[in-house]
Design a protein around this motif. Structure first.
Motif, PDB file in Angstrom:
ATOM      1  N   ARG A  30       0.812  -1.218   0.000  1.00 58.24           N
ATOM      2  CA  ARG A  30       0.000   0.000   0.000  1.00 58.24           C
ATOM      3  C   ARG A  30       0.846   1.270   0.000  1.00 58.24           C
ATOM      4  O   ARG A  30       0.328   2.359  -0.243  1.00 58.24           O
ATOM      5  CB  ARG A  30      -0.946   0.003   1.208  1.00 58.24           C
ATOM      6  CG  ARG A  30      -2.052  -1.047   1.123  1.00 58.24           C
ATOM      7  CD  ARG A  30      -3.068  -0.891   2.251  1.00 58.24           C
ATOM      8  NE  ARG A  30      -4.136  -1.872   2.102  1.00 58.24           N
ATOM      9  CZ  ARG A  30      -4.147  -3.059   2.695  1.00 58.24           C
ATOM     10  NH1 ARG A  30      -3.143  -3.400   3.506  1.00 58.24           N
ATOM     11  NH2 ARG A  30      -5.133  -3.899   2.499  1.00 58.24           N
TER      12      ARG A  30
ATOM     13  N   LYS B  36      -2.996   2.440  -4.059  1.00 61.20           N
ATOM     14  CA  LYS B  36      -2.683   1.013  -3.960  1.00 61.20           C
ATOM     15  C   LYS B  36      -3.858   0.235  -3.363  1.00 61.20           C
ATOM     16  O   LYS B  36      -4.357   0.576  -2.292  1.00 61.20           O
ATOM     17  CB  LYS B  36      -1.431   0.807  -3.121  1.00 61.20           C
ATOM     18  CG  LYS B  36      -0.223   1.607  -3.605  1.00 61.20           C
ATOM     19  CD  LYS B  36       0.128   1.272  -5.059  1.00 61.20           C
ATOM     20  CE  LYS B  36       1.310   2.082  -5.557  1.00 61.20           C
ATOM     21  NZ  LYS B  36       2.534   1.884  -4.805  1.00 61.20           N
ATOM     22  N   LYS B  37      -4.267  -0.805  -4.066  1.00 59.32           N
ATOM     23  CA  LYS B  37      -5.365  -1.666  -3.616  1.00 59.32           C
ATOM     24  C   LYS B  37      -4.929  -3.127  -3.750  1.00 59.32           C
ATOM     25  O   LYS B  37      -5.410  -3.864  -4.614  1.00 59.32           O
ATOM     26  CB  LYS B  37      -6.614  -1.408  -4.459  1.00 59.32           C
ATOM     27  CG  LYS B  37      -7.097   0.040  -4.416  1.00 59.32           C
ATOM     28  CD  LYS B  37      -8.252   0.282  -5.363  1.00 59.32           C
ATOM     29  CE  LYS B  37      -8.662   1.742  -5.362  1.00 59.32           C
ATOM     30  NZ  LYS B  37      -9.768   2.026  -6.314  1.00 59.32           N
TER      31      LYS B  37
END
Length: 712
Positions: A31, A185-186
């Motif tokens: 992340r 970010k995922k």
């Protein structure tokens, strides 16, 4: 020359203990954003895995741990940085332009994966939300050159929307020129085996090195071991060179190389250059691409032997670059072996630190309700979670019903006049069309959208009655050499299944399992927010919010609210509802106004700016609202000082089905940018205007059927 003694797998107990926290640590670190030259977030994450003061900082931002003394002298290195962009221009209208910084952008689709997605800007005062705009799919047939016919999207075409209307409003958010930019970010944990995220190989390598360093701290090996997480790897390599100059000379260098690739990820292997081919053990994979030996530019490395380590991955150089947990574990053991640790050395995966949160949705009732609605998933014909959520938000006096089409209907009030308000619950998405023998899923789209916006992005599989499964939308097979924006063939999904049978056992049913991508309401500046599926969760929210202001016992008319199904695939729910609501005087569909309020669009259509009030969709592709009814809306708005706009746009609404029975339709809307994309944008001031307008229409209804003028 000393050969690296590869360690055999440690005990099954160690593997079982390490595997549980390792995916969580990988996801947490994935992340972080670390554009080359701006690696502070990643550096802080790694540093917080250790006791305060354990790691040294140098002036280029490198993190260094020095263990032991004497010979041999070894250097273990993993990079902190990743490909990214910087803000290259702040325009007078509040939009930002970007430019790439450093290397690492591979293939013609690398920048296309930015278009239409959530973005993070790293400011000096913390991360800020943004989205990368995209032309509305609704307008594509009106364009001289449709988007679907164009070559791949380039970074020169990117516009970032931060919810600002001016350069001064951008500055108020603390955003400045040359701030770093990455995708938000995922990370997806697929089948508990794969962690998929941008730059996942280098992220996993840094985590593996940190895990090994923890074990080496507890039992330092003989000689001197320097462990470094370096900056600037993709820009000029000076982070690595600075460490070599400051801490050398070295006999051996073990350096992670993000360019090593292999054909068989997920088989418990790490990668290494040709020097490893004669070494024992079964954890070594042959690179499919020759290793690029780094140039060693100084005397401190003149006598050093360099070993290059790597990790295999699925979908390299995409936002869903996927690394197998099973491949990270042998890399941890390789780092330990590189330092000369005994084969009995145990490595415990550290717990991830708490990450700073991005701005949360506003605490207003509208924002909180909308966040809850956005958090429900409901592709056309699978709207049950949305319907159940809406039912829970209704006031205690409400007695809703659900009809055979799945519509949620609520009637209240009294009088001869009957007004109907309709908002649809469904969203654009996909359904599993078929399952391939290797377990990959072939999709078909429900609704209209640009399919390339879903390519190489995280996915969710929605199985009836079960929890959603994380997965990834696969990039097209030749994504590193693609010549067109639109891929040939259907989108596919990888969910970790090895066979069609595995997919079926997991509850995947062609025709019933729907597929979306993760979503959440993200604030943009002080007044706006972005999310996938705002079309038409905003309309659903507006109806719910209006109920909080109404006393049904005091209304001069009968009112029916319909939260409909299947709008995106042919107005299915409204067609069913209209049959039983033929006595309505007017229907007010509540839906998105597809606004051209964006730099990618022509102002000739849909020119209703955000923040200037609700919109009457006077002209749309399938309707031209009656003049007297439009004037009635204006009169009410003027009387109550409600900001409204009127305009023409493309598309249609649920009101069309009511017109089959002679019921006029006056579509009311909120202006929205980037329709049918993962980053639709709203302005809360427009929702407030729309909610007030709904209340005014019900307290001052138009004339009854017998008195109304002939339809025009």
């Amino acid at each position: 020359m000393r050969l690296l003694p590869l360690l055999l797998f440690l005990s099954s107990c160690w593997a079982a203990a390490a595997q549980a926290p390792l995916p969580a640590l990988l996801q947490a670190y994935a992340r972080t954003s670390a554009v080359t030259g701006r690696e502070a977030a990643a550096s802080q994450f790694i540093e917080r895995l250790f006791k305060a003061g354990t790691l040294r900082h140098d002036r280029l931002g490198n993190l260094v741990l020095v263990l032991g003394s004497g010979s041999p002298r070894r250097l273990l290195v993993a990079p902190l940085d990743e490909p990214g962009y910087v803000v290259s221009q702040i325009q007078a209208n509040g939009y930002l332009r970007v430019a790439p910084v450093g290397g690492g952008a591979a293939g013609p689709l690398f920048h296309q994966f930015l278009e239409g997605h959530d973005v993070r800007i790293g400011t000096a005062s913390g991360p800020r939300n943004a989205i990368s705009g995209v032309p509305s799919s609704h307008y594509d047939n009106l364009r001289a050159t449709p988007e679907r016919t164009l070559p791949p999207f380039s970074w020169q075409a990117a516009y970032l929307d931060v919810g600002a209307g001016s350069a001064a409003a951008v500055a108020q958010q603390g955003i400045h020129l040359l701030d770093p930019v990455t995708l938000e970010k995922k990370p997806a944990l697929v089948a508990q085996q794969w962690v998929a995220a941008p730059a996942m190989r280098e992220k996993a390598a840094a985590v593996a090195l940190a895990t090994a360093a923890q074990a080496l701290l507890a039992a330092p090996p003989a000689g001197t071991t320097v462990i470094a997480w370096t900056t600037l790897d993709l820009l000029n390599g000076k982070g690595f060179e600075a460490v070599a100059n400051q801490y050398g000379p070295f006999n051996e260098v073990y350096r992670f190389d993000r360019n090593l690739e292999a054909e068989a990820p997920g088989t418990g292997q790490f990668l290494a250059d040709q020097e490893f081919t004669s070494l024992p053990g079964q954890t070594l994979a042959q690179p499919t691409r020759p290793a690029r030996k780094p140039v060693l530019p100084n005397a401190q490395l003149a006598n050093a032997h360099t070993y290059l380590l790597g990790l295999p991955a699925r979908y390299a150089h995409t936002p869903v670059e996927a690394v197998a947990v099973a491949d990270v574990q042998p890399l941890i053991r390789a780092w330990l072996a590189a330092a000369g640790a005994p084969a009995t050395t145990a490595a415990t995966v550290p717990s991830p630190p708490t990450l700073p949160n991005l701005p949360a949705p506003a605490s207003t009732p509208a924002a909180q309700l909308l966040a809850g609605l956005v958090g429900q998933y409901g592709v056309s014909t699978a709207e049950a979670p949305v319907r159940e959520f809406i039912a829970r938000q209704l006031p205690s006096w409400a007695k809703p019903t659900t009809d055979q089409a799945g519509n949620l209907t609520l009637s209240f009030g009294q009088g001869k006049k009957h007004l109907v308000f309709v908002a649809h619950m469904d969203e654009v998405g996909f359904v599993v069309d078929s399952i391939r023998p290797d377990g990959r899923l072939v999709l078909s789209m429900k609704g209209g959208a640009f399919p390339w916006l879903w390519e190489a992005q995280p996915a969710l599989l929605h199985r009836p009655g079960q929890a959603a499964l994380p997965a990834v939308f696969e990039p097209r097979p030749q994504y590193l050499s693609a010549a067109k924006r639109l891929a040939a063939g259907s989108l596919t999904v990888f969910a970790g299944f090895a066979s069609a049978q595995q997919a079926r056992v997991a509850g995947i049913e062609p025709g019933r399992t729907t597929v979306t991508m993760p979503k959440a309401l993200r604030p943009l500046g002080p007044n706006r927010a972005a999310a996938r599926g705002l079309d038409d969760r905003v309309g659903c929210a507006a109806l719910l919010l209006s109920l909080r202001q109404l006393n049904p016992a005091r209304l001069p008319c009968r009112v029916t609210y319909v939260w409909s199904t299947g709008e995106e695939i042919g107005l299915l729910g409204s067609a069913f509802a209209a049959q039983s609501l033929r006595d309505a005087d007017v229907v007010y569909p509540i839906d998105t106004f597809v606004s051209s309020d964006a730099p990618q669009e022509s102002p000739a259509f849909g020119n209703c700016p955000l923040g200037q009030g609700a919109v009457i969709r006077v002209v749309e592709s399938i309707n031209f609202a009656r003049r007297d009814l439009v004037q009635h809306v204006h009169t009410l708005a003027d009387r109550q000082h409600i900001a409204i706009q009127e305009g023409m746009t493309v598309g249609g609404t649920d009101g069309l089905e009511f017109m089959n029975y002679g019921i006029p339709s006056v579509p009311l809307s909120w202006p929205g940018r980037y329709s049918h994309s993962p980053v639709e944008v709203l302005d809360y001031r427009d929702i407030a205007s729309l909610v007030r307008l709904l209340g005014a229409l019900q307290t001052e209804a138009p004339a009854t059927k017998s008195a109304r003028p002939p339809r025009l």
